[in-house]
Design a protein around this motif. Structure first.
Motif, PDB file in Angstrom:
ATOM      1  N   GLN A 185       0.831  -1.194   0.000  1.00 39.30           N
ATOM      2  CA  GLN A 185       0.000   0.000   0.000  1.00 39.30           C
ATOM      3  C   GLN A 185       0.873   1.255   0.000  1.00 39.30           C
ATOM      4  N   GLY A 186       0.465   2.213  -0.819  1.00 41.49           N
ATOM      5  CA  GLY A 186       1.193   3.472  -0.895  1.00 41.49           C
ATOM      6  C   GLY A 186       2.172   3.552  -2.044  1.00 41.49           C
ATOM      7  N   TRP A 187       2.568   2.390  -2.572  1.00 48.94           N
ATOM      8  CA  TRP A 187       3.506   2.360  -3.697  1.00 48.94           C
ATOM      9  C   TRP A 187       2.747   2.375  -5.018  1.00 48.94           C
ATOM     10  N   LYS A 188       3.392   2.934  -6.021  1.00 48.54           N
ATOM     11  CA  LYS A 188       2.808   3.007  -7.364  1.00 48.54           C
ATOM     12  C   LYS A 188       3.760   2.352  -8.351  1.00 48.54           C
ATOM     13  N   MET A 189       3.222   1.528  -9.228  1.00 46.24           N
ATOM     14  CA  MET A 189       4.040   0.925 -10.282  1.00 46.24           C
ATOM     15  C   MET A 189       3.881   1.744 -11.555  1.00 46.24           C
ATOM     16  N   ASN A 190       5.007   2.104 -12.163  1.00 48.07           N
ATOM     17  CA  ASN A 190       5.004   2.910 -13.382  1.00 48.07           C
ATOM     18  C   ASN A 190       5.280   2.043 -14.606  1.00 48.07           C
ATOM     19  N   SER A 191       4.757   2.470 -15.737  1.00 46.19           N
ATOM     20  CA  SER A 191       4.932   1.722 -16.980  1.00 46.19           C
ATOM     21  C   SER A 191       6.360   1.857 -17.495  1.00 46.19           C
ATOM     22  N   THR A 192       6.987   0.746 -17.824  1.00 49.18           N
ATOM     23  CA  THR A 192       8.343   0.728 -18.389  1.00 49.18           C
ATOM     24  C   THR A 192       8.431  -0.348 -19.459  1.00 49.18           C
ATOM     25  N   PRO A 193       9.312  -0.164 -20.458  1.00 49.54           N
ATOM     26  CA  PRO A 193       9.483  -1.191 -21.491  1.00 49.54           C
ATOM     27  C   PRO A 193       9.983  -2.510 -20.924  1.00 49.54           C
ATOM     28  N   SER A 194      10.793  -2.430 -19.866  1.00 47.80           N
ATOM     29  CA  SER A 194      11.296  -3.654 -19.238  1.00 47.80           C
ATOM     30  C   SER A 194      11.570  -3.377 -17.764  1.00 47.80           C
ATOM     31  N   GLY A 195      11.496  -4.436 -16.968  1.00 52.17           N
ATOM     32  CA  GLY A 195      11.782  -4.302 -15.549  1.00 52.17           C
ATOM     33  C   GLY A 195      10.639  -3.683 -14.769  1.00 52.17           C
ATOM     34  N   GLU A 196      10.948  -3.185 -13.570  1.00 51.76           N
ATOM     35  CA  GLU A 196       9.934  -2.630 -12.669  1.00 51.76           C
ATOM     36  C   GLU A 196      10.422  -1.314 -12.069  1.00 51.76           C
ATOM     37  N   TRP A 197       9.532  -0.337 -12.068  1.00 50.65           N
ATOM     38  CA  TRP A 197       9.833   0.993 -11.530  1.00 50.65           C
ATOM     39  C   TRP A 197       8.719   1.355 -10.558  1.00 50.65           C
ATOM     40  N   PHE A 198       9.072   1.499  -9.282  1.00 50.21           N
ATOM     41  CA  PHE A 198       8.117   1.811  -8.233  1.00 50.21           C
ATOM     42  C   PHE A 198       8.386   3.201  -7.661  1.00 50.21           C
ATOM     43  N   THR A 199       7.325   3.888  -7.270  1.00 49.60           N
ATOM     44  CA  THR A 199       7.474   5.192  -6.613  1.00 49.60           C
ATOM     45  C   THR A 199       6.578   5.254  -5.381  1.00 49.60           C
ATOM     46  N   PHE A 200       7.082   5.937  -4.357  1.00 47.53           N
ATOM     47  CA  PHE A 200       6.337   6.128  -3.105  1.00 47.53           C
ATOM     48  C   PHE A 200       6.278   7.640  -2.875  1.00 47.53           C
ATOM     49  N   TYR A 201       5.126   8.257  -3.150  1.00 50.75           N
ATOM     50  CA  TYR A 201       4.993   9.715  -3.133  1.00 50.75           C
ATOM     51  C   TYR A 201       4.644  10.244  -1.746  1.00 50.75           C
ATOM     52  N   LEU A 202       5.384  11.268  -1.348  1.00 50.59           N
ATOM     53  CA  LEU A 202       5.011  12.079  -0.191  1.00 50.59           C
ATOM     54  C   LEU A 202       4.228  13.301  -0.653  1.00 50.59           C
ATOM     55  N   VAL A 203       4.675  13.874  -1.776  1.00 50.17           N
ATOM     56  CA  VAL A 203       3.968  14.983  -2.423  1.00 50.17           C
ATOM     57  C   VAL A 203       3.809  14.602  -3.884  1.00 50.17           C
ATOM     58  N   ASN A 204       2.580  14.596  -4.373  1.00 47.19           N
ATOM     59  CA  ASN A 204       2.307  14.216  -5.755  1.00 47.19           C
ATOM     60  C   ASN A 204       1.585  15.360  -6.461  1.00 47.19           C
ATOM     61  N   GLN A 205       2.280  16.020  -7.378  1.00 47.31           N
ATOM     62  CA  GLN A 205       1.735  17.143  -8.142  1.00 47.31           C
ATOM     63  C   GLN A 205       1.148  18.211  -7.215  1.00 47.31           C
ATOM     64  N   GLY A 206       1.938  18.576  -6.206  1.00 51.11           N
ATOM     65  CA  GLY A 206       1.551  19.650  -5.306  1.00 51.11           C
ATOM     66  C   GLY A 206       0.627  19.246  -4.183  1.00 51.11           C
ATOM     67  N   MET A 207       0.238  17.989  -4.152  1.00 50.73           N
ATOM     68  CA  MET A 207      -0.699  17.511  -3.128  1.00 50.73           C
ATOM     69  C   MET A 207       0.018  16.543  -2.178  1.00 50.73           C
ATOM     70  N   CYS A 208      -0.074  16.824  -0.893  1.00 46.87           N
ATOM     71  CA  CYS A 208       0.484  15.925   0.113  1.00 46.87           C
ATOM     72  C   CYS A 208      -0.304  14.612   0.115  1.00 46.87           C
ATOM     73  N   VAL A 209       0.411  13.501   0.303  1.00 47.53           N
ATOM     74  CA  VAL A 209      -0.229  12.190   0.430  1.00 47.53           C
ATOM     75  C   VAL A 209      -0.153  11.811   1.912  1.00 47.53           C
ATOM     76  N   PRO A 210      -1.187  12.130   2.697  1.00 49.77           N
ATOM     77  CA  PRO A 210      -1.101  12.025   4.165  1.00 49.77           C
ATOM     78  C   PRO A 210      -0.671  10.655   4.676  1.00 49.77           C
ATOM     79  N   ARG A 211      -1.257   9.595   4.125  1.00 46.89           N
ATOM     80  CA  ARG A 211      -0.946   8.257   4.626  1.00 46.89           C
ATOM     81  C   ARG A 211       0.535   7.942   4.428  1.00 46.89           C
ATOM     82  N   ASN A 212       1.084   8.298   3.280  1.00 43.60           N
ATOM     83  CA  ASN A 212       2.507   8.048   3.013  1.00 43.60           C
ATOM     84  C   ASN A 212       3.397   8.924   3.891  1.00 43.60           C
TER      85      ASN A 212
END
Length: 367
Positions: free
Chosen positions: A214-241
């Motif tokens: 929970q809280g992690w985001k998987m991003n689209s990539t041609p190969s492999g895996e790219w995960f992000t855990f946002y504290l601030v996403n496009q100017g908006m705080c992510v309180p739970r994270n």
């Protein structure tokens, strides 16, 4: 018309200054003229005398031209932005499948870079006018120019740098920035390297229990895996994270140039698993510089911005302009583990304080 006198003689200097008539002008006179100090003095004096001799008609004509010029400046200042096509309007069928100009971009409806709207320029101009009414037009010249000509700037940029949403003109252009560009924030982040790393390691333990915690985001990539855990996403705080990384979140409040109040501001932990390649893409704007603090940096990991490769280093910040074409990859062995950076968006050092305040207003989340 101002007449230029003949080369002066001693008798000429004693005589009153007069502008020669048209009948005295000849090719021979023009060829004999020399720019001596006396000649320059007589030239200036003759010009002053000619201005004094102007009739009322000429003065009225000059006054009319001046009034027209002032009216034109006022008209240009109030002019609505030109109706250039927005980025979304230019997307073709191939782009609808996730490819723009041959490069992959995400298709998230929440992404400011990907969810453009018709009439974007008019909306931005309206926001700028609203800001100016509340505060001031002072210092808004560059933003005003950028919004009025936005379509031209976005569509005519060289392929190496093509921000997809907003281009602010007259900013210095370079793929990478030195650490001194935002020295205070860079040093603060590096001093807190261990704090950020410890909170990441606590978060990352959850990956052993499920595929995507929970809280992690998987991003689209041609190969492999790219995960992000946002504290601030496009100017908006992510309180739970933020509650799961309290010290890192508090650290953001101590940064002087962190973009936290508009849609171009982000702060997250970015993880690339071995074998991952991020497709080449452009960021949404050139008003920011992206800072990567290396947390875990195995061998054979690179960031390439504007065709220039750089490697991350643990505990060190790497600053770059993501409006340039860029990519990243991790070609290390599986046993080396993931490449991890803490990413935060900082203001471009050449965006003035008044411009930052206006841009926060214009690009406020939800506007």
């Amino acid at each position: 018309m101002v007449w230029v006198p003949l080369s002066p003689t001693s008798s000429d200097l004693r005589a009153p200054l007069r502008a020669p008539s048209t009948t005295t002008m000849s090719l021979e006179w023009l060829m004999d003229w020399s720019w001596s100090l006396d000649g320059l003095r007589d030239f200036i004096a003759t010009g002053i005398q000619s201005f004094r001799d102007c009739d009322a008609t000429a003065l009225v004509a000059v006054a009319c031209l001046l009034v027209l010029f002032v009216w034109y400046c006022y008209h240009v200042g109030r002019e609505q932005p030109r109706a250039y096509a927005t980025v979304n309007a230019l997307m073709q069928s191939a782009e609808a499948n996730g490819v723009q100009n041959g490069f992959v971009y995400c298709q998230s409806p929440e992404c400011v870079r990907c969810s453009h709207h018709d009439g974007l320029n008019q909306k931005l101009y309206h926001n700028l006018q609203e800001y100016a009414k509340r505060y001031s037009w002072s210092g808004m010249g560059r933003i005003h120019k950028g919004i009025r000509e936005q379509g031209r700037y976005l569509n005519s940029r060289p392929s190496i740098q093509k921000p997809e949403v907003f281009f602010l003109p007259d900013l210095p252009t370079t793929p990478y920035f030195s650490r001194d560009a935002q020295k205070h924030d860079v040093e603060l982040l590096e001093r807190n390297f261990q704090t950020i790393l410890c909170e990441f390691e606590t978060l990352y333990k959850a990956f052993s229990n499920c595929s995507l915690p929970q809280g992690w985001k998987m991003n689209s990539t041609p190969s492999g895996e790219w995960f992000t855990f946002y504290l601030v996403n496009q100017g908006m705080c992510v309180p739970r994270n933020c509650r799961r990384c309290p010290r890192t979140y508090r650290l953001l409040g101590s940064l002087r140039t962190c973009i936290g109040n508009n849609v171009f501001g982000n702060a997250c932990i970015s993880v690339l698993s071995p074998g991952t390649v991020i497709a080449e893409h452009y960021g949404p704007t050139n008003i920011r510089i992206r800072c990567h603090l290396g947390l875990k940096t195995p061998s054979n990991c690179e960031l390439v911005v504007g065709g220039e490769p750089q490697c991350w280093a643990e505990g060190r910040c790497l600053l770059f302009d993501d409006s340039f074409l860029h990519t990243a990859f991790h070609e290390g062995a599986p046993e080396e583990g993931p490449r991890v950076v803490f990413m935060v968006d900082l203001w471009h050092p050449n965006v003035a304080a008044a411009e930052r305040q206006a841009l926060d207003f214009i690009f406020a989340p939800g506007r």
